[in-house]
Design a protein around this motif. Structure first.
Motif, mmCIF file in Angstrom:
data_model
loop_
_atom_site.group_PDB
_atom_site.id
_atom_site.type_symbol
_atom_site.label_atom_id
_atom_site.label_comp_id
_atom_site.label_asym_id
_atom_site.label_seq_id
_atom_site.Cartn_x
_atom_site.Cartn_y
_atom_site.Cartn_z
ATOM 1 N N ARG A 45 0.747 -1.290 -0.458
ATOM 2 C CA ARG A 45 0.048 0.135 0.195
ATOM 3 C C ARG A 45 1.027 1.125 -0.042
ATOM 4 N NH1 ARG A 45 -1.306 4.140 3.031
ATOM 5 N NH2 ARG A 45 -0.109 3.480 4.955
ATOM 6 N N PHE A 46 0.655 2.189 -0.626
ATOM 7 C CA PHE A 46 1.535 3.506 -0.871
ATOM 8 C C PHE A 46 0.068 4.282 -0.656
ATOM 9 C CE2 PHE A 46 4.230 0.674 -2.954
ATOM 10 C CZ PHE A 46 5.782 1.129 -2.433
ATOM 11 N N ASP A 47 0.892 6.176 -0.946
ATOM 12 C CA ASP A 47 0.274 6.957 -0.434
ATOM 13 C C ASP A 47 -0.022 7.726 -1.486
ATOM 14 O OD1 ASP A 47 -1.317 6.074 1.889
ATOM 15 O OD2 ASP A 47 0.655 6.200 2.759
ATOM 16 N N ALA A 48 0.990 7.950 -2.782
ATOM 17 C CA ALA A 48 1.071 8.886 -2.969
ATOM 18 C C ALA A 48 2.304 7.639 -4.110
ATOM 19 C CB ALA A 48 1.451 10.210 -2.839
ATOM 20 N N LEU A 49 2.293 8.461 -5.696
ATOM 21 C CA LEU A 49 3.653 7.669 -6.337
ATOM 22 C C LEU A 49 4.025 9.170 -6.938
ATOM 23 C CD1 LEU A 49 4.792 5.761 -8.351
ATOM 24 C CD2 LEU A 49 2.541 6.380 -10.175
ATOM 25 N N ILE A 50 5.442 9.287 -6.971
ATOM 26 C CA ILE A 50 6.739 10.398 -7.012
ATOM 27 C C ILE A 50 6.956 10.023 -9.012
ATOM 28 C CG2 ILE A 50 8.669 12.137 -7.285
ATOM 29 C CD1 ILE A 50 8.333 11.280 -4.460
ATOM 30 N N TRP A 74 -5.246 1.035 -7.561
ATOM 31 C CA TRP A 74 -3.645 1.977 -7.491
ATOM 32 C C TRP A 74 -4.278 3.257 -8.176
ATOM 33 C CZ3 TRP A 74 -2.635 -3.388 -7.719
ATOM 34 C CH2 TRP A 74 -1.938 -3.118 -9.012
ATOM 35 N N ARG A 75 -5.038 3.318 -9.753
ATOM 36 C CA ARG A 75 -5.535 3.649 -10.588
ATOM 37 C C ARG A 75 -5.397 4.980 -10.169
ATOM 38 N NH1 ARG A 75 -11.134 2.297 -13.332
ATOM 39 N NH2 ARG A 75 -12.824 2.808 -11.183
ATOM 40 N N ASP A 76 -6.090 5.936 -8.711
ATOM 41 C CA ASP A 76 -7.096 6.551 -8.382
ATOM 42 C C ASP A 76 -5.504 7.237 -7.829
ATOM 43 O OD1 ASP A 76 -9.145 6.787 -9.878
ATOM 44 O OD2 ASP A 76 -9.656 5.991 -8.058
ATOM 45 N N MET A 77 -4.818 6.533 -7.578
ATOM 46 C CA MET A 77 -3.729 6.923 -6.522
ATOM 47 C C MET A 77 -2.903 8.479 -7.019
ATOM 48 S SD MET A 77 0.377 5.408 -5.695
ATOM 49 C CE MET A 77 -0.523 3.847 -5.150
ATOM 50 N N PRO A 78 -2.844 9.599 -6.191
ATOM 51 C CA PRO A 78 -2.122 10.595 -6.415
ATOM 52 C C PRO A 78 -0.212 10.704 -7.016
ATOM 53 C CG PRO A 78 -2.971 10.828 -3.939
ATOM 54 C CD PRO A 78 -2.871 9.540 -4.547
ATOM 55 N N VAL A 79 -0.504 11.630 -7.853
ATOM 56 C CA VAL A 79 0.860 11.479 -8.557
ATOM 57 C C VAL A 79 1.428 12.549 -8.747
ATOM 58 C CG1 VAL A 79 1.708 10.474 -10.703
ATOM 59 C CG2 VAL A 79 -0.120 8.986 -9.714
ATOM 60 N N LEU A 80 2.372 12.539 -8.196
ATOM 61 C CA LEU A 80 3.189 14.164 -8.538
ATOM 62 C C LEU A 80 4.571 13.713 -9.763
ATOM 63 C CD1 LEU A 80 4.445 16.219 -5.585
ATOM 64 C CD2 LEU A 80 6.102 15.871 -8.066
ATOM 65 N N MET A 81 4.553 14.547 -10.781
ATOM 66 C CA MET A 81 5.570 14.149 -12.007
ATOM 67 C C MET A 81 7.138 14.767 -11.357
ATOM 68 S SD MET A 81 3.779 13.457 -15.232
ATOM 69 C CE MET A 81 5.337 12.409 -16.396
ATOM 70 N N LEU A 82 7.786 14.879 -11.429
ATOM 71 C CA LEU A 82 8.923 15.175 -10.981
ATOM 72 C C LEU A 82 10.369 15.063 -11.980
ATOM 73 C CD1 LEU A 82 10.965 16.491 -8.350
ATOM 74 C CD2 LEU A 82 11.771 14.431 -8.014
ATOM 75 N N THR A 83 10.229 15.625 -12.881
ATOM 76 C CA THR A 83 10.748 15.405 -13.993
ATOM 77 C C THR A 83 11.732 16.755 -14.304
ATOM 78 O OG1 THR A 83 10.876 15.095 -16.561
ATOM 79 C CG2 THR A 83 8.637 16.320 -15.211
#
Length: 235
Positions: A45-50, A74-83
């Motif tokens: 279980r993860f709360d967000a994806l970087i 997990w399709r609705d997991m918060p995603v922060l793009m770091l690029t």
């Protein structure tokens, strides 16, 4: 403590970043390839994806697109793009594909922590879908019909092809005809972006949506205020 998964092929980034984020009760786990991330997402279980934008196997934009289009929990997991791809076009693409925020490299770890806390706080206090009232599935206006059950938009008897974000923007405005939405309102309602960084993205989205709806004058611009939906409702 919130658990985060970082997908970034820069192996030197994970260690120092994990140590820093631990100060904010954020536990960071890391993988370097999308193929390594999928079994982790399935098993833990993860709360967000970087998510880094430049990855081996597939870029972060494609991974985000597949994540949002899938049926996994997990399709609705918060995603922060770091690029490192930080120009406006890439930010708009990330927004359209479903990222919740976008931070270009190089970045300040404190800003990353603040953005993650904002995303997680917004997710934590969001009402469950079952608690929300069920809106009308069919929106009918003079010259325009929006079927939200099928996600179809028709004008003049023909279908209009919209991107996911264009569709969400149209539905948001059409559900409250005449209400003026500021740029910040639109960004916060669509994806929970940090609005002060992305106000120009709204102008781009509105411009593209307006062209696709021509000759209908469906979207009205109010100078220094925002946008509203201007078509009369059909009885």
């Amino acid at each position: 403590m919130h658990r985060l998964l970082l997908i970034d092929d820069d192996e030197a980034l994970a260690g120092p970043l994990a140590q820093y984020l631990a100060r904010f009760d954020l536990q960071l786990e890391a993988v370097t390839r999308p193929s390594e991330a999928l079994p982790r997402l399935a098993a833990e279980r993860f709360d967000a994806l970087i998510l880094d934008g430049m990855l081996p196997e597939m870029d972060g934009f494609e991974f985000c697109k597949r994540l949002r289009a899938g049926s996994e929990p997990w399709r609705d997991m918060p995603v922060l793009m770091l690029t490192a791809r930080g120009d406006l076009t890439d930010r708009v693409v990330g927004l359209e594909l479903g990222a919740d925020d976008y931070l270009p490299k190089p970045f300040e770890p404190r800003e990353l922590a603040a953005r993650l806390q904002t995303i997680l706080r917004r997710t934590r206090f969001a009402p469950p879908p079952a608690a929300a009232p069920q809106p009308l599935a069919l929106l009918r206006f003079e010259g325009l019909q929006i079927d939200t059950a099928r996600r179809e938009v028709k004008a003049g008897g023909g279908a209009i092809e919209l991107t996911g974000t264009e569709y969400e923007l149209l539905v948001m405005l059409a559900r409250e005809p005449g209400r003026v939405f500021s740029r910040d309102d639109i960004l916060n309602r669509l994806r929970g972006q940090e609005a002060e960084l992305y106000t120009r993205a709204v102008d781009i989205l509105v411009s593209r949506l307006r062209r696709k709806l021509e000759p209908l004058a469906a979207l009205k611009t109010l100078r220094n205020a925002g946008y509203c939906f201007a078509l009369p409702e059909k009885p």
